[in-house]
Scaffold this active site. Structure first.
Site, PDB file in Angstrom:
ATOM      1  N   SER A 201      16.838  10.740  30.471  1.00  0.00           N
ATOM      2  CA  SER A 201      17.306  10.809  31.838  1.00  0.00           C
ATOM      3  C   SER A 201      17.815  12.206  32.155  1.00  0.00           C
ATOM      4  CB  SER A 201      18.459   9.809  31.966  1.00  0.00           C
ATOM      5  OG  SER A 201      18.402   9.120  33.170  1.00  0.00           O
TER       6      SER A 201
ATOM      7  N   PRO B 131      11.523   6.016  38.569  1.00  0.00           N
ATOM      8  CA  PRO B 131      12.683   6.851  38.899  1.00  0.00           C
ATOM      9  C   PRO B 131      13.858   6.004  39.405  1.00  0.00           C
ATOM     10  CG  PRO B 131      10.996   7.029  40.607  1.00  0.00           C
ATOM     11  CD  PRO B 131      10.445   6.098  39.554  1.00  0.00           C
ATOM     12  N   GLY B 132      15.041   6.300  38.907  1.00  0.00           N
ATOM     13  CA  GLY B 132      16.243   5.618  39.393  1.00  0.00           C
ATOM     14  C   GLY B 132      17.156   6.656  40.003  1.00  0.00           C
TER      15      GLY B 132
ATOM     16  N   CYS C  86      45.231   5.530  33.072  1.00  0.00           N
ATOM     17  CA  CYS C  86      46.198   5.907  32.045  1.00  0.00           C
ATOM     18  C   CYS C  86      45.525   6.498  30.825  1.00  0.00           C
ATOM     19  CB  CYS C  86      47.014   4.692  31.672  1.00  0.00           C
ATOM     20  SG  CYS C  86      47.937   4.127  33.089  1.00  0.00           S
TER      21      CYS C  86
ATOM     22  N   TYR D  27      24.420   5.714  38.797  1.00  0.00           N
ATOM     23  CA  TYR D  27      25.295   5.403  37.665  1.00  0.00           C
ATOM     24  C   TYR D  27      26.767   5.691  37.977  1.00  0.00           C
ATOM     25  CZ  TYR D  27      20.653   5.502  35.636  1.00  0.00           C
ATOM     26  OH  TYR D  27      19.305   5.286  35.405  1.00  0.00           O
TER      27      TYR D  27
HETATM   28  N1  LLP Z   1      13.192   3.290  32.987  1.00  0.00           N
HETATM   29  C1  LLP Z   1      13.853   2.916  31.878  1.00  0.00           C
HETATM   30  C2  LLP Z   1      13.181   2.073  30.911  1.00  0.00           C
HETATM   31  C3  LLP Z   1      15.180   3.321  31.673  1.00  0.00           C
HETATM   32  O1  LLP Z   1      15.815   2.958  30.572  1.00  0.00           O
HETATM   33  C4  LLP Z   1      15.801   4.130  32.645  1.00  0.00           C
HETATM   34  C5  LLP Z   1      17.180   4.585  32.485  1.00  0.00           C
HETATM   35  C6  LLP Z   1      15.082   4.493  33.800  1.00  0.00           C
HETATM   36  C7  LLP Z   1      13.773   4.057  33.933  1.00  0.00           C
HETATM   37  C8  LLP Z   1      15.665   5.314  34.902  1.00  0.00           C
HETATM   38  O2  LLP Z   1      16.053   6.568  34.502  1.00  0.00           O
HETATM   39  P1  LLP Z   1      16.480   7.631  35.627  1.00  0.00           P
HETATM   40  O3  LLP Z   1      15.255   7.910  36.467  1.00  0.00           O
HETATM   41  O4  LLP Z   1      17.556   7.010  36.429  1.00  0.00           O
HETATM   42  O5  LLP Z   1      16.946   8.798  34.867  1.00  0.00           O
HETATM   43  N2  LLP Z   1      24.035   5.956  32.541  1.00  0.00           N
HETATM   44  C9  LLP Z   1      23.310   7.189  32.299  1.00  0.00           C
HETATM   45  C10 LLP Z   1      21.833   7.019  32.462  1.00  0.00           C
HETATM   46  C11 LLP Z   1      21.226   5.930  31.613  1.00  0.00           C
HETATM   47  C12 LLP Z   1      19.767   5.760  31.885  1.00  0.00           C
HETATM   48  C13 LLP Z   1      19.269   4.520  31.255  1.00  0.00           C
HETATM   49  N3  LLP Z   1      17.887   4.248  31.488  1.00  0.00           N
HETATM   50  C14 LLP Z   1      23.850   8.285  33.231  1.00  0.00           C
HETATM   51  O6  LLP Z   1      24.766   8.025  33.986  1.00  0.00           O
HETATM   52  O7  LLP Z   1      23.385   9.411  33.173  1.00  0.00           O
END
Ligand code: LLP
Length: 439
Positions: free
Chosen positions: A210, A291-292, A365, A395
């Site tokens: 990511s 994409p997320g 805290c 996130y």
């Molecule tokens: N596909 C799969 C299988 C995934 O595990 C993930 C993210 C995505 C797509 C989407 O990834 P993105 O496009 O959002 O980067 N909590 C962490 C990020 C964890 C990502 C987990 N998997 C943060 O806040 O950076």
């Protein structure tokens, strides 16, 4: 640089024409404000970008709903006509509540429960991404029970060190996700699926990590996955029709950074896929992506109110201004977890005071409750000032907690100058409602 309808400069933060003061007055703080128009247009540009690059071989954009989801967002996703990636029963429930058709849902997760699998199969989700040998049996069992043949992908670990924080890098060998190509685990999974008539193996998947910039890691991943697909063709005499390259496209958190746009990466990924198809004499598979962060991240900011300000003399004898806001690691865990960096500015007034070394902290805290470790902010920040932090859409709310029994902030969507709550603020009553025993 973050979202085109949001202005961030000292003294005039506004969203779709509504000033921060008005937003704070109406909805309180801390609150996540979401630029609905930007969300929709980012989702659309990935959808259209995929079609532009891959034509009739464009698979789906599956929005990775773990970045942020709620019923309204799931509804927008279904309106825009892209798919959704869910990795738990909860995310699946939200997608369904938002009206997403199961045929547009892809199910992820390294430890899907039996009931999550059963529900996914019974409602007819498009794809379940296989992550362990146990799971292959479990999905086959559910398919048998429901008299269905379930389409599946295998999640591969292509052995790539993506240049990102260790906790969000997922495709090197020593991880919990997927099946390693190098160790032979992936091939064992293929052979197992081939023996189960209830499962239809459609293709392979990987997610390399990511917050990734550049295209090299995606290019290597495409090459390794297609090499694996060629091996499949050689062994089984048939080609796998689908390739899913996951998500991970980076966004700007700081002023001098640049968010990856579909046109920055998709042409190179397309080229890499076509080159690998030629190299391994494969026909072109359909290509999907997930994409997320890149869709939702830039479209939200968090608005806080300053509660206290303290000048602290630090080791080198200089002063660091600690600015405490009314949220913290419960609405933004990313700084504590990944040393993430954010920008902030005063949101309701301009200041001509000189900038001083500052740290934006929360109300929790613990010392690690830091939202921004190092930032230059005007020396005259005082209690009552509003502070905005951009790019908190991904996130942020989705990883929010109730640490210290702090109710989680609401999400307010703004479009065409109109603001509406899409996720309401938690209340103390919500928190107490879970305590079902008085003694
Ligand atoms: N596909 C799969 C299988 C995934 O595990 C993930 C993210 C995505 C797509 C989407 O990834 P993105 O496009 O959002 O980067 N909590 C962490 C990020 C964890 C990502 C987990 N998997 C943060 O806040 O950076």
């Amino acid at each position: 640089m973050w979202s085109r309808n949001i202005t961030f400069s000292n003294g005039e933060v506004s969203l779709a024409g509504i000033p921060a003061t008005q937003l704070a007055k109406e909805f309180g703080t801390p609150t996540f404000f979401l630029d609905e128009d930007a969300f929709r247009s980012r989702a659309i540009s990935w959808r259209d970008g995929l079609v532009k690059e891959f034509g009739d071989k464009a698979g789906h954009v599956f929005y990775a709903s773990k970045a942020f989801t709620c019923t309204a967002v799931a509804h927008w996703i279904s309106e825009i006509g892209i798919g959704i990636d869910v990795s738990t029963g909860g995310e699946l429930a939200v997608a369904l509540a938002g009206g997403v058709d199961p045929s547009m849902i892809e199910v992820h997760g390294n430890n899907k429960s039996l009931s999550e699998i059963d529900r996914a199969v019974s409602i007819g989700v498009q794809t379940i991404v296989m992550d362990s040998l146990y799971e292959i049996d479990r999905v086959a069992e559910a398919a048998r029970k429901h008299g269905k043949r379930q389409q599946v992908l295998i999640r591969l670990t292509p052995g790539i060190e993506a240049h990102t924080h260790e906790s969000i890098s997922t495709a090197h060998e020593d991880v919990k996700f997927g099946f390693s190509i190098a160790s032979g685990a992936a091939w064992t999974a293929v052979e197992k699926i081939a023996q189960l008539p209830e499962l239809e193996l459609r293709g392979v998947h990987c997610h390399i990590g990511s917050q990734i910039f550049g295209t090299e890691a995606f290019e290597i991943a495409a090459d390794r996955l297609l090499e694996f697909m060629a091996r499949y063709r050689d062994a089984f005499g048939a080609e796998l029709p689908e390739l899913d390259l996951g998500g991970g496209y980076g966004i700007a958190y700081l002023e001098n950074e640049k968010t990856v746009e579909p046109s920055d990466v998709l042409p190179t990924i397309g080229k890499a896929v076509r080159a690998a198809c030629a190299k391994f004499s494969l026909s072109m598979p359909t290509v999907s992506i997930e994409p997320g962060r890149n869709i939702v991240g830039p479209t939200m900011f968090t608005l806080y109110e300053v509660g206290t300000v303290k000048d602290v003399v630090i080791e080198d004898g200089s002063i660091r201004k600690y600015i405490s806001v009314d949220g913290g690691m419960s609405d933004n865990a990313r700084t504590a977890l990944y040393d993430a960096e954010y920008f902030a500015c005063i949101a309701q007034r301009s200041s001509v005071s000189p900038s001083v070394k500052s740290r934006v902290v929360g109300k929790h805290c613990e010392t690690g409750d830091i939202i921004i470790r190092d930032i230059q902010l005007p020396s005259d920040v005082v209690p009552g000032d509003l502070i905005a932090t951009p790019a908190t859409g991904a996130y942020g709310r989705s990883m929010a907690s109730n640490y210290n029994h702090v109710p989680r902030p609401p999400v307010v969507a703004v479009i065409d100058g109109k603001a509406r709550v899409i996720v309401r603020r938690e209340t103390e009553a919500d928190l107490l409602a879970l305590d079902v025993a008085k003694m």
